[in-house]
Design a protein around this motif. Structure first.
Motif, short mmCIF file in Angstrom:
data_model
loop_
_atom_site.label_atom_id
_atom_site.label_comp_id
_atom_site.label_asym_id
_atom_site.label_seq_id
_atom_site.Cartn_x
_atom_site.Cartn_y
_atom_site.Cartn_z
N GLY B 113 68.34 80.99 47.24
CA GLY B 113 69.00 82.00 47.57
C GLY B 113 69.78 82.96 46.56
N LEU B 114 70.68 83.48 46.88
CA LEU B 114 71.47 84.27 45.95
C LEU B 114 72.16 83.25 45.25
CD1 LEU B 114 72.14 87.01 45.06
CD2 LEU B 114 74.15 87.00 46.82
N ILE B 115 72.29 83.32 43.79
CA ILE B 115 73.12 82.68 42.93
C ILE B 115 74.48 83.12 43.06
CG2 ILE B 115 73.51 82.09 40.40
CD1 ILE B 115 70.50 82.58 40.19
N GLY B 116 75.65 82.33 42.95
CA GLY B 116 76.74 82.53 42.80
C GLY B 116 77.78 82.76 44.10
N ASP B 117 77.32 82.68 45.25
CA ASP B 117 78.15 82.72 46.41
C ASP B 117 78.45 81.10 46.91
OD1 ASP B 117 78.45 85.55 46.40
OD2 ASP B 117 77.01 85.93 48.00
N VAL B 118 79.64 80.97 46.99
CA VAL B 118 79.90 79.54 47.58
C VAL B 118 79.29 79.20 49.04
CG1 VAL B 118 81.79 78.27 48.45
CG2 VAL B 118 82.13 79.53 46.19
N LEU B 119 78.79 78.04 49.24
CA LEU B 119 78.19 77.80 50.58
C LEU B 119 79.22 78.12 51.79
CD1 LEU B 119 76.13 74.52 49.80
CD2 LEU B 119 75.21 76.89 50.54
N PRO B 120 78.85 78.50 52.74
CA PRO B 120 79.62 78.50 53.95
C PRO B 120 79.60 77.19 54.63
CG PRO B 120 77.54 79.64 54.23
CD PRO B 120 77.52 79.23 52.95
N MET B 121 80.36 76.40 54.01
CA MET B 121 80.26 74.93 54.68
C MET B 121 80.46 74.55 56.07
SD MET B 121 79.02 73.00 52.31
CE MET B 121 79.20 71.44 52.97
N ASP B 122 81.08 75.74 56.46
CA ASP B 122 81.29 75.35 58.23
C ASP B 122 80.15 75.49 58.74
OD1 ASP B 122 81.50 77.87 57.20
OD2 ASP B 122 82.53 78.61 59.02
N LYS B 123 79.10 76.29 58.36
CA LYS B 123 77.97 76.58 58.97
C LYS B 123 77.12 75.45 58.79
CE LYS B 123 78.53 81.49 59.11
NZ LYS B 123 78.29 82.75 58.49
N LEU B 124 76.98 74.86 57.46
CA LEU B 124 76.21 73.64 57.08
C LEU B 124 76.78 72.45 58.05
CD1 LEU B 124 76.08 75.65 54.82
CD2 LEU B 124 74.58 73.63 53.70
N ARG B 125 78.10 72.41 57.99
CA ARG B 125 78.69 71.05 58.65
C ARG B 125 78.21 71.20 60.30
NH1 ARG B 125 83.76 72.84 56.03
NH2 ARG B 125 83.85 71.75 53.82
N ALA B 126 78.04 72.16 60.82
CA ALA B 126 77.73 72.40 62.03
C ALA B 126 76.06 72.30 62.09
CB ALA B 126 78.02 73.70 62.79
#
Lengths: 386, 386
Positions: B113-126
């Motif tokens: 996907g897009l380079i350079g945005d921090v992962l939204p880890m709350d969404k990945l953790r869920a």
């Protein structure tokens, strides 16, 4: 003398005609003649291995450092026409020489346009005498006659201490010179040896035309010619000459960038923080040729991630964790990570300045000028020959 | 087992969810799990020096030839996010391992996907527990969840003698692999050592993903992973395995070329008549990346002169007077000169075959697949992050 262009220096005359080579009916032939008393010349050519017939003829004729005239045509590159192309280019030089009463070996030939169509020699045979009969203060008309997809004529002038340098050029696409770019003719009334002229020309092209990269494509016809006649009576020092030639080359390169095919953004890329200037140049070129980066520029999109992805493929040492990127002076990436506000940097203006530090701490540095990749570029280049 | 994709072979399960990473609300996470009994793995990665955090983690975890699961997300490349990016990729592996009851060192992580945005880890953790809870015959759903600008999901299957190879992939832009391209996951229920798997994977990518060049840009995230579990009970020979893996790689590469960003033409370029295959590959790549050539293809314009101008800059020996070019089997240029009827060759169809003989008489030969450069490519890539 005209105020600008190749007839600005003393002792140069030029002419332009519509020979009928271009279907548009626009002027398509030009002639520049050095009236002496000296005839120093230097010339640089494309480094493409596929070279047009006029490049072969001109390379041979310029080898002894003497040229008295340059005959140009637009609308046909006379490239990839085999033995017929060579014969035709030679005949152009011969007819021109005959009309001017000079040796064919002192005539340079430059062609630009579509590759692979045989020259309509009947039109050139009729056009050259008209050119020879119309020689005068017509530098500006000559500059218009060498245009192809250029939208404006490109001329420049620089005044030295008692001498003048004039120039004209064309070139807006198939531009990724490694030696010269498209067609440029530089004239000066300074008195100078062909060796000094050659040195000044090489030094100037190295930092101007050689660092202009519109689309990564290199023409078969690139030729830069400089002619000096000493008509001013002033023997220019090497330094003075080099400065004046650099000024007209910078001016023409700026005009070429501004008129590049489909351009909506003029993008200046500086890479630093490499071990050598050569590595910095390689990285700047790699970025300047990256279509994803160029599309982002077209969209005024500060997508710095594409900058990193592009330079990551360059033949340059770098510290992958310590790369910094600045758009229009604002940091968008520090230590290979996004800087605060990076996505909001305003790139909506026509000029974008990109600076990349590859983080090795070295003093290498280079600048390349390029443009965005726009719908208009695709349009111009998908409908050119058909 | 599904009929296609990564769950076609025995003993592989997959899942997909919408974790909310993509603003579009489309599925954006996937998980592929090898249920054993064997866990051979091989992986190849981008040769870009700027590599995404998941590439670093996966490279380390795949080094011992063992992987049990691959977790994917689309909508965010997790590239150029510094130490935070590395921590996040590691946490993805840890959560996945915890959910599956395996060692985090046996989990591969792939992001796109897009380079350079921090992962939204709350969404990945869920999202990861939902993936782990939904594992089944969901190869096709997983293939959809890894799409970015892809317009269709890409899956393939090849049946060997008693074993099956399945695969999914994504990738339509930033595609100029020199080793792998974008994200590909290959599964097989053959019994095979990681060494044989690695050899088969390298051999297949060399002639498939490595010769697919959409835009000359190389991603920071390219990863190709192959997993083998022996669940079929069949020990495949090296040759059989290599053939089946080659088939799925060819199939996916075809699908990627057909779905390339903005594609209106699929262009296959074969260069021959060079001293070595490597020189032929270099020349084919140079032509495949030339914007003027690609624009001509978009315009169905048999402008063979641009083909010569482009190959003239390639790092390959050639005889500049003996180059031949064929478009769709018809000669357009023989001995570096236009062939009769060259301007009338019909390129209006969706597939264009280009063959170039560089005229040295050598036996070198290589084929590269590319696409045209269209308005849609510019549109997609100038409006991607904004």
């Amino acid at each position: 003398m005209s105020e600008t262009g190749v007839t600005a220096p003393k002792g140069f005359v030029a002419a332009a005609v519509t020979a009928g080579i271009k279907p548009s009916g626009n002027p398509d032939m030009a002639l520049v003649v050095n009236q002496g008393p000296e005839y120093s010349a230097a010339a640089l050519f494309t480094r493409n291995r596929i070279v047009a017939s006029p490049v072969k003829i001109t390379r041979a004729n310029a080898a002894n450092g003497v040229l008295k005239a340059v005959v140009f045509n637009s609308g046909n590159a006379n490239a990839c026409n085999g033995a017929q192309g060579d014969l035709d280019a030679r005949e152009e030089a011969e007819i021109t020489a005959q009309q001017l009463g000079i040796d064919p070996a002192d005539v340079a030939v430059c062609s630009t346009g579509l590759i692979g169509d045989v020259l309509p020699m009947d039109k050139l045979r009729a056009g050259i005498p008209l050119l020879a009969g119309g020689l005068a203060d017509h530098g500006p008309a000559a500059a218009r006659a060498i245009m192809t997809t250029d939208t404006v004529a490109k001329q420049a002038v620089a005044n030295g201490d008692g001498f003048t340098v004039g120039a004209m050029g064309k070139g807006v696409g198939m531009m990724a010179p490694s030696l010269a770019t498209m067609l440029v003719c530089i004239t000066t009334d300074a008195s100078v040896t062909s060796e000094d002229l050659d040195a000044a020309l090489r030094a100037a092209t190295r930092v101007t035309f050689d660092t202009l990269d519109i689309d990564g494509s290199t023409s078969t016809n690139d030729t830069v010619i400089a002619l000096a006649n000493g008509a001013s009576g002033v023997r220019a020092s090497s330094r003075e000459l080099a400065e004046a030639i650099l000024r007209v080359c910078e001016d023409l390169a700026d005009q070429m960038q501004a008129d590049a095919e489909g351009v909506t953004k003029r993008v200046t890329i500086t890479v630093e923080g490499t071990a050598t200037d050569e590595q910095a140049l390689n990285a700047a070129r790699t970025l300047g040729r990256d279509n994803l980066f160029k599309c982002a520029m077209f969209g005024s999109d500060p997508n710095w991630g594409r900058t990193l992805a592009a330079v990551g493929m360059a033949e340059a040492e770098m510290d992958p964790e310590r790369i910094s990127v600045y758009f229009n002076g604002q940091p968008v990436c520090i230590n290979s990570t996004g800087a605060p506000g990076a996505r909001e940097v305003d790139l909506s203006g026509p000029d974008v300045d990109v600076r990349v530090d590859l983080g090795t701490g070295g003093r290498g540095r280079a600048t390349v000028r390029t443009t965005d990749l726009s719908h208009a570029y695709v349009e111009i280049n998908s409908a050119y020959s058909t």
